[in-house]
Enzyme design. Structure first.
Site, short mmCIF file in Angstrom:
data_model
loop_
_atom_site.label_atom_id
_atom_site.label_comp_id
_atom_site.label_asym_id
_atom_site.label_seq_id
_atom_site.Cartn_x
_atom_site.Cartn_y
_atom_site.Cartn_z
N HIS A 208 -4.15 1.55 7.75
CA HIS A 208 -2.63 1.93 7.78
C HIS A 208 -2.65 3.14 7.02
CE1 HIS A 208 1.84 1.17 7.97
NE2 HIS A 208 1.79 2.03 6.89
N GLU A 209 -3.00 2.95 5.64
CA GLU A 209 -2.92 4.11 4.60
C GLU A 209 -3.71 5.34 4.99
OE1 GLU A 209 -0.55 3.40 3.02
OE2 GLU A 209 -0.51 1.06 2.95
N GLY B 267 0.78 -1.13 0.05
CA GLY B 267 0.18 0.03 0.02
C GLY B 267 0.92 1.18 -0.08
N CYS C 37 6.24 -0.36 7.30
CA CYS C 37 5.78 0.83 6.52
C CYS C 37 7.21 1.28 6.13
CB CYS C 37 5.53 1.91 7.54
SG CYS C 37 4.99 3.40 6.86
N LEU C 38 6.87 1.59 4.74
CA LEU C 38 7.87 1.92 3.59
C LEU C 38 8.42 3.35 4.33
CD1 LEU C 38 6.30 1.50 0.39
CD2 LEU C 38 8.10 0.06 1.46
N GLN D 280 2.99 9.94 1.77
CA GLN D 280 4.35 9.52 2.11
C GLN D 280 5.12 9.92 0.71
OE1 GLN D 280 2.50 5.12 2.41
NE2 GLN D 280 4.50 4.84 3.44
O1 GNR Z 1 4.15 -2.70 2.47
C1 GNR Z 1 3.61 -2.56 3.60
N1 GNR Z 1 3.31 -3.53 4.38
C2 GNR Z 1 2.35 -3.50 5.19
C3 GNR Z 1 2.41 -4.73 6.20
C4 GNR Z 1 1.41 -4.57 7.38
C5 GNR Z 1 0.66 -3.72 7.59
C6 GNR Z 1 0.74 -2.40 6.69
C7 GNR Z 1 1.63 -2.38 5.62
S1 GNR Z 1 1.59 -1.14 4.65
C8 GNR Z 1 3.15 -1.21 3.99
C9 GNR Z 1 3.45 -0.17 3.05
C10 GNR Z 1 2.94 1.19 3.59
O2 GNR Z 1 4.13 1.67 4.16
N2 GNR Z 1 2.06 1.98 3.51
O3 GNR Z 1 2.04 3.01 3.97
NI NI Z 2 2.97 3.23 5.75
#
Ligand code: GNR
Ligand code: NI
Length: 174
Positions: A133-134, A46, A91-92, A51
């Site tokens: 999360h997003e 996601g 999270c990236l 971001q």
């Molecule tokens: O790639 C992602 N993996 C993930 C794994 C578990 C819960 C949420 C995520 S989102 C993350 C990519 C990201 O940072 N999106 O904002």
């Molecule tokens: Ni994230």
């Protein structure tokens, strides 16, 4: 197509609350394409516009193994939540750290799809976690905000140290 730079914790612009998308035009479609390219390349499941330093309420996701189930949610709003589940999240914008976070198991979300149609979709499983999360990113919130202050500070310090090392590596290669 272009790969976009991802802001990393504790960058202050990750804390900006995104504004609603007002017009779905060619420029927005280009941004969506670039966000997918960035997300698939990372790789991630996601990506929120916040971001990539674009502060509008837009997120993309794809939790499929074959990267063939792309989701685009514009101006998403959670209208129902049900149950609780704990997932190990990453999270990236917080590269290399994974921690357990509790979220709703099922969410129903109202949003504009790619075509600008107002739709509602129920999400379960990893996609539900990902969408929540997003949506947090669009409000300037990160998964580390659910952790203890001590854990968050430790992650912040280690990330800063790692980035210093990474920039030295880059300098050595060039
Ligand atoms: O790639 C992602 N993996 C993930 C794994 C578990 C819960 C949420 C995520 S989102 C993350 C990519 C990201 O940072 N999106 O904002
Ligand atoms: Ni994230």
């Amino acid at each position: 197509m272009a790969k976009l730079k991802i802001l990393e914790f504790p960058h202050p612009r990750l804390r900006i609350r995104a504004k609603p998308v007002e017009t779905i035009n060619e420029a927005l479609y280009q941004k969506i394409e670039d966000m997918f390219e960035t997300m698939y390349d990372a790789p991630g499941i996601g990506l929120a516009a916040t971001q990539v330093d674009f502060h509008y309420r837009l997120l993309v996701a794809d939790v499929s193994a074959e990267n063939n189930e792309p989701w685009v949610l514009i101006n998403p709003v959670i209208i129902e939540k049900e149950g609780l589940e704990v997932t190990e999240e990453g999270c990236l914008s917080v590269p290399g750290y994974f921690e357990e976070v509790e979220r709703a198991e099922h969410v129903k979300v109202s949003y504009l799809d790619r075509a600008g149609e107002q739709v509602q979709t129920g999400f379960d499983g990893l996609l539900s976690v990902c969408v929540q999360h997003e949506m947090d990113h669009l409000d300037g919130k990160l998964f580390v905000d659910y952790l203890s202050e001590a854990k968050r500070q430790r992650i912040r310090k280690r990330l800063k140290k790692n980035r210093r090392h990474r920039s030295h590596e880059t300098a050595a290669i060039l």
